[in-house]
Motif scaffolding. Structure first.
Motif, PDB file in Angstrom:
ATOM      1  N   SER A   1      12.792  18.306  -4.734  1.00 31.13           N
ATOM      2  CA  SER A   1      13.023  19.710  -5.125  1.00 31.13           C
ATOM      3  C   SER A   1      14.449  19.898  -5.620  1.00 31.13           C
ATOM      4  O   SER A   1      14.681  20.591  -6.608  1.00 31.13           O
ATOM      5  CB  SER A   1      12.674  20.674  -3.989  1.00 31.13           C
TER       6      SER A   1
ATOM      7  N   SER B   1       6.862  26.591   4.703  1.00 32.81           N
ATOM      8  CA  SER B   1       7.533  27.355   5.765  1.00 32.81           C
ATOM      9  C   SER B   1       8.653  28.241   5.205  1.00 32.81           C
ATOM     10  O   SER B   1       9.215  27.967   4.136  1.00 32.81           O
ATOM     11  CB  SER B   1       8.104  26.396   6.809  1.00 32.81           C
TER      12      SER B   1
ATOM     13  N   ARG C   1       3.282  16.203  14.293  1.00 36.60           N
ATOM     14  CA  ARG C   1       4.276  17.281  14.425  1.00 36.60           C
ATOM     15  C   ARG C   1       3.624  18.552  14.951  1.00 36.60           C
ATOM     16  O   ARG C   1       4.240  19.315  15.687  1.00 36.60           O
ATOM     17  CB  ARG C   1       4.940  17.580  13.066  1.00 36.60           C
TER      18      ARG C   1
ATOM     19  N   PRO D   1       1.508  22.450   0.144  1.00 37.15           N
ATOM     20  CA  PRO D   1       1.459  21.821   1.468  1.00 37.15           C
ATOM     21  C   PRO D   1       0.122  21.134   1.745  1.00 37.15           C
ATOM     22  O   PRO D   1      -0.761  21.090   0.892  1.00 37.15           O
ATOM     23  CB  PRO D   1       1.667  23.011   2.395  1.00 37.15           C
ATOM     24  N   TRP D   2      -0.014  20.675   2.989  1.00 33.39           N
ATOM     25  CA  TRP D   2      -1.133  19.809   3.370  1.00 33.39           C
ATOM     26  C   TRP D   2      -2.303  20.564   4.007  1.00 33.39           C
ATOM     27  O   TRP D   2      -3.306  19.962   4.331  1.00 33.39           O
ATOM     28  CB  TRP D   2      -0.628  18.734   4.354  1.00 33.39           C
ATOM     29  N   ASN D   3      -2.173  21.867   4.224  1.00 34.09           N
ATOM     30  CA  ASN D   3      -3.264  22.542   4.960  1.00 34.09           C
ATOM     31  C   ASN D   3      -4.462  22.885   4.069  1.00 34.09           C
ATOM     32  O   ASN D   3      -5.603  22.672   4.456  1.00 34.09           O
ATOM     33  CB  ASN D   3      -2.741  23.784   5.701  1.00 34.09           C
TER      34      ASN D   3
ATOM     35  N   GLU E   1       6.130  30.972  13.950  1.00 33.91           N
ATOM     36  CA  GLU E   1       4.765  30.869  13.432  1.00 33.91           C
ATOM     37  C   GLU E   1       4.059  29.734  14.190  1.00 33.91           C
ATOM     38  O   GLU E   1       4.507  28.589  14.135  1.00 33.91           O
ATOM     39  CB  GLU E   1       4.846  30.519  11.935  1.00 33.91           C
TER      40      GLU E   1
ATOM     41  N   CYS F   1      -1.785  29.877   6.894  1.00 34.19           N
ATOM     42  CA  CYS F   1      -0.658  30.814   6.974  1.00 34.19           C
ATOM     43  C   CYS F   1      -1.115  32.212   7.347  1.00 34.19           C
ATOM     44  O   CYS F   1      -0.375  32.953   7.966  1.00 34.19           O
ATOM     45  CB  CYS F   1       0.121  30.819   5.671  1.00 34.19           C
TER      46      CYS F   1
HETATM   47  P1  NAD Z   1       7.869  21.564   6.541  1.00 30.79           P
HETATM   48  O1  NAD Z   1       8.403  22.926   6.507  1.00 30.79           O
HETATM   49  O2  NAD Z   1       8.837  20.425   6.551  1.00 30.79           O
HETATM   50  O3  NAD Z   1       6.890  21.305   5.291  1.00 30.79           O
HETATM   51  C1  NAD Z   1       5.980  22.240   4.820  1.00 30.79           C
HETATM   52  C2  NAD Z   1       5.642  21.836   3.386  1.00 30.79           C
HETATM   53  O4  NAD Z   1       6.811  21.969   2.594  1.00 30.79           O
HETATM   54  C3  NAD Z   1       5.254  20.363   3.258  1.00 30.79           C
HETATM   55  O5  NAD Z   1       4.225  20.255   2.309  1.00 30.79           O
HETATM   56  C4  NAD Z   1       6.511  19.666   2.754  1.00 30.79           C
HETATM   57  O6  NAD Z   1       6.221  18.550   1.942  1.00 30.79           O
HETATM   58  C5  NAD Z   1       7.174  20.746   1.965  1.00 30.79           C
HETATM   59  N1  NAD Z   1       8.629  20.646   1.993  1.00 30.79           N
HETATM   60  C6  NAD Z   1       9.418  20.468   3.065  1.00 30.79           C
HETATM   61  N2  NAD Z   1      10.718  20.458   2.706  1.00 30.79           N
HETATM   62  C7  NAD Z   1      10.744  20.634   1.361  1.00 30.79           C
HETATM   63  C8  NAD Z   1      11.781  20.731   0.409  1.00 30.79           C
HETATM   64  N3  NAD Z   1      13.072  20.690   0.751  1.00 30.79           N
HETATM   65  N4  NAD Z   1      11.440  20.899  -0.885  1.00 30.79           N
HETATM   66  C9  NAD Z   1      10.156  20.998  -1.256  1.00 30.79           C
HETATM   67  N5  NAD Z   1       9.125  20.926  -0.397  1.00 30.79           N
HETATM   68  C10 NAD Z   1       9.413  20.752   0.901  1.00 30.79           C
HETATM   69  O7  NAD Z   1       7.018  21.410   7.811  1.00 30.79           O
HETATM   70  P2  NAD Z   1       5.655  20.719   8.176  1.00 30.79           P
HETATM   71  O8  NAD Z   1       5.852  20.044   9.490  1.00 30.79           O
HETATM   72  O9  NAD Z   1       5.020  19.927   7.101  1.00 30.79           O
HETATM   73  O10 NAD Z   1       4.803  22.011   8.400  1.00 30.79           O
HETATM   74  C11 NAD Z   1       5.189  22.850   9.459  1.00 30.79           C
HETATM   75  C12 NAD Z   1       5.440  24.237   9.065  1.00 30.79           C
HETATM   76  O11 NAD Z   1       5.290  24.483   7.678  1.00 30.79           O
HETATM   77  C13 NAD Z   1       4.411  25.099   9.741  1.00 30.79           C
HETATM   78  O12 NAD Z   1       4.883  25.500  10.985  1.00 30.79           O
HETATM   79  C14 NAD Z   1       4.244  26.246   8.819  1.00 30.79           C
HETATM   80  O13 NAD Z   1       5.186  27.227   9.168  1.00 30.79           O
HETATM   81  C15 NAD Z   1       4.660  25.723   7.484  1.00 30.79           C
HETATM   82  N6  NAD Z   1       3.525  25.544   6.574  1.00 30.79           N
HETATM   83  C16 NAD Z   1       3.079  26.647   5.942  1.00 30.79           C
HETATM   84  C17 NAD Z   1       2.019  26.546   5.086  1.00 30.79           C
HETATM   85  C18 NAD Z   1       1.488  27.765   4.381  1.00 30.79           C
HETATM   86  O14 NAD Z   1       0.356  27.749   3.935  1.00 30.79           O
HETATM   87  N7  NAD Z   1       2.300  28.822   4.207  1.00 30.79           N
HETATM   88  C19 NAD Z   1       1.417  25.316   4.871  1.00 30.79           C
HETATM   89  C20 NAD Z   1       1.909  24.187   5.529  1.00 30.79           C
HETATM   90  C21 NAD Z   1       2.988  24.312   6.383  1.00 30.79           C
END
Ligand code: NAD
Length: 479
Positions: free
Chosen positions: A209, A226, A327, A147-149, A378, A281
């Motif tokens: 994916s 997530s 978002r 992810p992006w964080n 979360e 997270c």
């Molecule tokens: P999101 O759930 O759509 O995306 C989170 C990450 O997952 C992104 O990097 C995205 O590219 C990837 N992703 C999304 N759908 C995917 C799929 N089908 N296959 C593979 N990768 C996929 O949401 P968002 O708006 O980018 O982030 C919001 C939520 O994501 C947050 O509320 C948090 O819960 C979660 N998040 C968690 C972490 C962590 O470190 N655990 C990091 C970033 C985001």
């Protein structure tokens, strides 16, 4: 490649645009302006990536673990030399301050280095008894989604462990923060990583994916993100029985007992919580405070939160930059409004900062109704809720009253309470009298809806190995 702001895919050892030439805009969250483009992978690109990862696997898995480890250590040194440039790019894409971005890259260097120095040990055969030996072998091609964080740390952690294990990797990094994948892969390339061992793609996450996991070539999936997306990937992975490492969401409590050092606890919570604008997270989100010290502690915590200087990430005076994307601002508005509509009191913050960029201030809510969304979802942003408790039983029940189980924290000097809390808190990691995140040398995983499968430590490398049991063989004969 990294001089340019147009980020490309890395397939079979070459940087290239996607097959159909499509790309996505890259935004600076501090200005909401476009700062570049990111190439998008289409199905033929993904097929090339699968072929490349599979073709390189045989050679890489037969390269000695010592050589693999030495390469990772060299890559860590190369990355270390590029921290200033890489951190500036990360800060501009993600919104974290330059100091935070440099700190993150220092940890990314550690991740590569630690996995490098432990590659040989974790790949060595080991005896069960006189006549049986376990031979660790690379699991195969790994599909990693980051992810992006914390893109630098998370890319380095997933790449470091799978490369150490002898796997080839397809990395789908976050489209919002492409540079971290590029800098780390460039360091690996410079260190001598053979063609095809690491591949990098961006694009439509669900399409990528689904396509990658539909291939039996992929043997393991490592995802950080997530809980709903993690579950979706686990379902798809079931089709080919690919092993999953899922590091998902959290909703972490901090319990502050009456004998705690209240100033230390307030500053520690504030410092850790508001790092990366709360988008971590394992950031704490629910503070539970003994009623006898509730008012005094709340005053200290609000004061600490209000001392956080929110501003441009490249300003050295800034403690907290903008949120990573629009978002997250929408989510902060929705969660705050819902809590206030149900009777919560805003102690500080609570409205978007009136300037260009995705700025949200440190926000503290009290008197939060138990059914409020901020206590169920979360929050993933700079919002804290604070509530009082009367007994340790109540504190433990409240702390564990969440579907998540990533991290839990508590502050007390009492050895009896410490022992009881360690036993009672349901979480993958617990920190006592301080708040601490993941490190290269220790295993970390969530419980309950926070995921499964270890990252970090020897267990993090083992996650990408098969352990082959050989009967009738002495360890010395396979060493
Ligand atoms: P999101 O759930 O759509 O995306 C989170 C990450 O997952 C992104 O990097 C995205 O590219 C990837 N992703 C999304 N759908 C995917 C799929 N089908 N296959 C593979 N990768 C996929 O949401 P968002 O708006 O980018 O982030 C919001 C939520 O994501 C947050 O509320 C948090 O819960 C979660 N998040 C968690 C972490 C962590 O470190 N655990 C990091 C970033 C985001």
């Amino acid at each position: 490649m990294s001089d340019s702001i147009n980020y490309k895919l890395f397939i079979n050892g070459a940087w290239r645009v996607g097959n159909n030439g499509a790309d996505l805009p890259l935004l600076n969250p501090a200005t909401e302006r476009a700062i570049g483009r990111v190439a998008v992978a289409s199905v033929p690109d993904l097929d090339d990536v699968l072929t490349s990862a599979q073709a390189s696997l045989l050679q890489w898995s037969n390269t000695s673990a010592e050589e693999r480890g030495a390469l990772l250590v060299r890559a860590a040194q190369i990355l270390k030399g590029k921290i200033d440039t890489a951190a500036a790019a990360l800060s501009m894409e993600q919104g974290k301050t330059l100091a935070e971005a440099k700190g993150e890259y220092a940890r990314a260097v550690e991740m590569l280095e630690w996995n490098g120095t432990h590659a040989a040990k974790t790949s060595a055969p080991y005896p069960i008894d006189e006549r049986r030996v376990v031979v660790p072998e690379p699991i195969g091609v790994v599909a990693a989604f980051t992810p992006w964080n914390y893109p630098a740390v998370l890319n380095a952690r997933k790449l470091g462990a799978s490369i150490a294990a002898g796997c080839s990797v397809i990395l789908k990094a976050a489209e919002e923060t492409p540079s971290a994948g590029v800098y780390i892969i460039e360091a690996l390339q410079e260190a001598g990583l053979p063609r095809g061992v690491v591949n990098l793609v961006f694009g439509n996450p669900p399409m990528i994916s689904e396509h990658l996991l539909a291939s039996p070539v992929v043997r393991a999936v490592s995802f950080t993100g997530s809980t709903p997306v993690g579950k979706q990937l686990a379902k798809i992975a079931a089709g080919n029985l690919q092993r999953c490492v899922l590091e998902l969401g959290g909703h972490s409590p901090v319990v502050v007992f009456e004998d705690a050092d209240l100033s230390k606890a307030a500053w520690a919570i504030s410092e850790y919580k508001f790092e990366c604008a709360g988008q971590s997270c394992n950031a704490p989100s629910r503070i539970l405070v003994a009623r006898s010290i509730y008012k005094e502690f709340l005053t200290k915590l609000v004061r600490a939160a209000e001392k956080i200087r929110v501003g441009a990430p490249d300003d050295p005076e800034t403690d907290m930059g903008p949120m990573a994307n629009g978002r997250r601002i929408d989510a902060m508005e929705r969660l705050t409004k819902d809590a206030v509509d149900r009777g919560a009191k805003l102690e500080t913050g609570g409205t978007r900062i009136d300037r260009a960029g995705y700025y949200w201030p440190p926000t503290i809510l009290t008197n939060v109704h138990p059914e409020s969304k901020v206590l169920c979802e979360e929050p993933f942003g700079p919002i804290l809720t604070v509530a009082a408790f009367d007994t340790i039983e109540e504190a433990i029940a409240e702390a564990n009253d969440t579907e998540y189980g990533l991290a839990s924290y508590f502050f007390t000097e009492s050895p009896e309470i410490q022992k009881r809390m360690v036993r009672s808190l349901v979480a993958g990691a617990i920190s006592m009298n301080h708040l601490k995140g993941v490190s290269a040398d220790a295993p970390n995983a969530g419980v309950k809806q926070s995921g499964y499968g270890y990252e970090g430590g020897v267990e993090g490398i083992r996650a990408f190995q098969n352990l082959k049991l050989v009967n009738g063989l002495k360890a010395a004969s396979v060493a």
